[in-house]
Design a protein around this motif. Structure first.
Motif, PDB file in Angstrom:
ATOM      1  N   UNK A 152      67.006 -20.360 -27.648  1.00 31.62           N
ATOM      2  CA  UNK A 152      65.848 -19.808 -26.938  1.00 31.62           C
ATOM      3  C   UNK A 152      65.387 -18.452 -27.455  1.00 31.62           C
ATOM      4  N   UNK A 153      66.280 -17.716 -28.135  1.00 33.30           N
ATOM      5  CA  UNK A 153      65.914 -16.376 -28.635  1.00 33.30           C
ATOM      6  C   UNK A 153      65.083 -16.444 -29.911  1.00 33.30           C
ATOM      7  N   UNK A 154      65.016 -17.626 -30.531  1.00 32.02           N
ATOM      8  CA  UNK A 154      64.350 -17.733 -31.843  1.00 32.02           C
ATOM      9  C   UNK A 154      62.853 -18.014 -31.694  1.00 32.02           C
ATOM     10  N   UNK A 155      62.056 -17.469 -32.606  1.00 31.16           N
ATOM     11  CA  UNK A 155      60.615 -17.783 -32.630  1.00 31.16           C
ATOM     12  C   UNK A 155      60.366 -19.038 -33.468  1.00 31.16           C
ATOM     13  N   UNK A 156      61.333 -19.362 -34.336  1.00 33.02           N
ATOM     14  CA  UNK A 156      61.241 -20.564 -35.177  1.00 33.02           C
ATOM     15  C   UNK A 156      62.592 -21.278 -35.141  1.00 33.02           C
ATOM     16  N   UNK A 157      62.577 -22.566 -34.859  1.00 32.91           N
ATOM     17  CA  UNK A 157      63.805 -23.368 -34.886  1.00 32.91           C
ATOM     18  C   UNK A 157      63.645 -24.428 -35.971  1.00 32.91           C
ATOM     19  N   UNK A 158      64.577 -24.433 -36.934  1.00 36.57           N
ATOM     20  CA  UNK A 158      64.513 -25.399 -38.034  1.00 36.57           C
ATOM     21  C   UNK A 158      65.544 -26.496 -37.794  1.00 36.57           C
ATOM     22  N   UNK A 159      65.077 -27.722 -37.688  1.00 34.19           N
ATOM     23  CA  UNK A 159      65.977 -28.861 -37.491  1.00 34.19           C
ATOM     24  C   UNK A 159      66.453 -29.332 -38.867  1.00 34.19           C
ATOM     25  N   UNK A 160      67.773 -29.274 -39.082  1.00 34.86           N
ATOM     26  CA  UNK A 160      68.357 -29.721 -40.358  1.00 34.86           C
ATOM     27  C   UNK A 160      69.552 -30.619 -40.059  1.00 34.86           C
ATOM     28  N   UNK A 161      69.341 -31.549 -39.127  1.00 31.87           N
ATOM     29  CA  UNK A 161      70.423 -32.473 -38.748  1.00 31.87           C
ATOM     30  C   UNK A 161      70.318 -33.748 -39.585  1.00 31.87           C
ATOM     31  N   UNK A 162      71.262 -34.634 -39.341  1.00 33.96           N
ATOM     32  CA  UNK A 162      71.382 -35.896 -40.068  1.00 33.96           C
ATOM     33  C   UNK A 162      70.029 -36.623 -40.217  1.00 33.96           C
ATOM     34  N   UNK A 163      69.799 -37.185 -41.411  1.00 32.09           N
ATOM     35  CA  UNK A 163      68.525 -37.869 -41.705  1.00 32.09           C
ATOM     36  C   UNK A 163      68.526 -39.257 -41.066  1.00 32.09           C
ATOM     37  N   UNK A 164      68.140 -39.303 -39.814  1.00 33.82           N
ATOM     38  CA  UNK A 164      68.141 -40.554 -39.068  1.00 33.82           C
ATOM     39  C   UNK A 164      67.082 -40.414 -37.988  1.00 33.82           C
ATOM     40  N   UNK A 165      66.099 -41.309 -37.978  1.00 35.91           N
ATOM     41  CA  UNK A 165      64.938 -41.130 -37.090  1.00 35.91           C
ATOM     42  C   UNK A 165      65.315 -41.027 -35.613  1.00 35.91           C
ATOM     43  N   UNK A 166      66.094 -41.984 -35.059  1.00 38.63           N
ATOM     44  CA  UNK A 166      66.434 -41.854 -33.635  1.00 38.63           C
ATOM     45  C   UNK A 166      67.190 -40.554 -33.318  1.00 38.63           C
ATOM     46  N   UNK A 210      51.901 -14.967 -35.935  1.00 38.61           N
ATOM     47  CA  UNK A 210      53.154 -14.841 -35.177  1.00 38.61           C
ATOM     48  C   UNK A 210      54.244 -14.233 -36.058  1.00 38.61           C
ATOM     49  N   UNK A 211      55.010 -13.322 -35.458  1.00 37.64           N
ATOM     50  CA  UNK A 211      56.075 -12.665 -36.198  1.00 37.64           C
ATOM     51  C   UNK A 211      57.411 -13.352 -35.890  1.00 37.64           C
ATOM     52  N   UNK A 212      58.039 -13.894 -36.924  1.00 31.23           N
ATOM     53  CA  UNK A 212      59.318 -14.574 -36.710  1.00 31.23           C
ATOM     54  C   UNK A 212      60.458 -13.567 -36.938  1.00 31.23           C
ATOM     55  N   UNK A 213      61.188 -13.264 -35.853  1.00 27.78           N
ATOM     56  CA  UNK A 213      62.264 -12.268 -35.974  1.00 27.78           C
ATOM     57  C   UNK A 213      63.640 -12.898 -36.014  1.00 27.78           C
ATOM     58  N   UNK A 214      63.791 -13.998 -35.275  1.00 27.24           N
ATOM     59  CA  UNK A 214      65.083 -14.685 -35.231  1.00 27.24           C
ATOM     60  C   UNK A 214      64.837 -16.165 -35.526  1.00 27.24           C
ATOM     61  N   UNK A 215      65.729 -16.761 -36.324  1.00 26.84           N
ATOM     62  CA  UNK A 215      65.575 -18.173 -36.688  1.00 26.84           C
ATOM     63  C   UNK A 215      66.708 -18.989 -36.061  1.00 26.84           C
ATOM     64  N   UNK A 216      66.367 -20.092 -35.441  1.00 25.37           N
ATOM     65  CA  UNK A 216      67.367 -21.029 -34.939  1.00 25.37           C
ATOM     66  C   UNK A 216      67.491 -22.189 -35.909  1.00 25.37           C
ATOM     67  N   UNK A 217      68.700 -22.706 -36.056  1.00 25.80           N
ATOM     68  CA  UNK A 217      68.918 -23.821 -36.979  1.00 25.80           C
ATOM     69  C   UNK A 217      69.723 -24.891 -36.256  1.00 25.80           C
ATOM     70  N   UNK A 218      69.251 -26.130 -36.315  1.00 22.36           N
ATOM     71  CA  UNK A 218      69.992 -27.240 -35.700  1.00 22.36           C
ATOM     72  C   UNK A 218      70.625 -28.050 -36.826  1.00 22.36           C
ATOM     73  N   UNK A 219      71.962 -28.046 -36.863  1.00 18.06           N
ATOM     74  CA  UNK A 219      72.697 -28.716 -37.936  1.00 18.06           C
ATOM     75  C   UNK A 219      73.304 -27.673 -38.860  1.00 18.06           C
ATOM     76  N   UNK A 220      74.629 -27.705 -39.008  1.00 22.41           N
ATOM     77  CA  UNK A 220      75.328 -26.704 -39.826  1.00 22.41           C
ATOM     78  C   UNK A 220      75.855 -27.316 -41.115  1.00 22.41           C
ATOM     79  N   UNK A 221      75.270 -28.456 -41.515  1.00 24.42           N
ATOM     80  CA  UNK A 221      75.729 -29.159 -42.727  1.00 24.42           C
ATOM     81  C   UNK A 221      75.202 -28.513 -43.996  1.00 24.42           C
TER      82      UNK A 221
END
Ligand code: NAI
Length: 282
Positions: free
Chosen positions: A81-95, A1-12
């Protein structure tokens, strides 16, 4: 799979670092956070970091503008939705992470890979919160992201080889060196690092050497840039203790027992640099 756009959750701390790492190599990014304020703070951090690179003559002002132009921000998960890969980098909390991942899983196209930058939560457990465990993976960056070369690429029990290969290739495009890791508490680096720090507290508690001499020994004898006790002060003694507790619980092996001196210092509120007092005073 070719990843062209990356989504990121969390701007910390980590999210904006990952956004910068993508943008400087020409990869468009959509960075999502809960508030506009968090997004603006993240963007300001990136701009400041790029300015420092310009000062060091590692980047031109035109390259800075080009990188910033590749970063879109939003408070709506739909925009990922435009990203082929979304990286979750939000607060370290399981729930919190479970809720974010369920939301993202429901909204994102079936083919999108979701990665988590968690430093301590099981990738297999997070994957199970989504309906795409084969397209879920750990992507553990190190802080500060623009400076640190390593990415641990962590496969959960059900992560597919295609997902692993796509994410590893992306890490390489970012100029990073990926290592392949199977999901386990602490992954590779922290699994070795934190027990080493814990051992340094035992050596200190037993009176074998002073804190200064322990750190000097490990710096000059093992070529470490910083001694383990000084590093503990940077990481936070409470964080080191919590990580040891997790290893002890998850592996059930007494070799991971936290050093009583580490417990004592945390109980006393001596957490390291952030409280201006830990092993050393600041
Ligand atoms: P941080 O506290 O600096 O940033 C977290 C961001 O996530 C905040 O901006 C917060 O508003 C946002 N957030 C919280 N809930 C959200 C939601 N529902 N939707 C969108 N955004 C949300 O945290 P940091 O340090 O960047 O850590 C992020 C992750 O990276 C954690 O999983 C942490 O374990 C991991 N990590 C942290 C490292 C570090 O040295 N700080 C190193 C490696 C991994």
């Amino acid at each position: 799979m070719d990843i062209q756009t990356v989504g990121i959750i969390g701007a910390g701390t980590m999210g904006n670092g990952i956004a910068q790492a993508c943008a400087v190599v020409g990869i468009p990014v959509v960075m999502v956070d809960i508030t506009e304020e968090a997004l603006q703070k993240g963007l300001a951090t990136i701009a400041g970091s790029l300015d420092r690179l310009i000062k060091k003559e590692k980047l031109t002002p035109a390259e800075k503008d080009k990188a910033l132009a590749l970063i879109r921000t939003s408070t709506r998960y739909e925009d990922l939705g435009v990203a082929e890969l979304v990286i979750e980098a939000a607060t370290e909390n399981l729930p919190v992470k479970i809720k974010i991942l369920q939301q993202a899983d429901a909204l994102l196209p079936a083919g999108t890979i979701i990665a988590s930058n968690t430093s301590s939560i099981s990738i297999t457990k997070l994957a199970a919160a989504t309906g795409r465990a084969d397209r879920f993976i750990g992507m553990h960056f190190f802080n500060p992201v623009p400076m640190m070369a390593l990415v641990e690429v962590i496969s959960g029990l059900q992560t597919s080889a295609a997902t692993h290969d796509a994410v590893k290739a992306l890490a390489q495009r970012l100029g990073k060196t990926p290592i392949s890791v199977k999901n386990a508490p602490g992954f590779v680096v922290n699994r070795i690092l934190i027990p080493m720090i814990n051992e340094a507290f035992f050596v200190l508690a037993e009176g074998t050497a002073s804190a200064e001499d322990i750190d000097e020994g490990m710096k000059l004898g093992c070529n470490q840039p910083i001694g383990p006790l000084a590093l503990a002060d940077m990481v936070g003694l409470d964080v080191c203790l919590a990580v040891m507790e997790v290893y002890l619980a998850e592996f059930g092996d007494p070799k991971y027992r936290p050093c009583p001196l580490l417990r004592e210092m945390v109980a006393a509120g001596r957490l390291g640099r952030k409280t201006k007092s830990g092993v050393y005073s600041y």
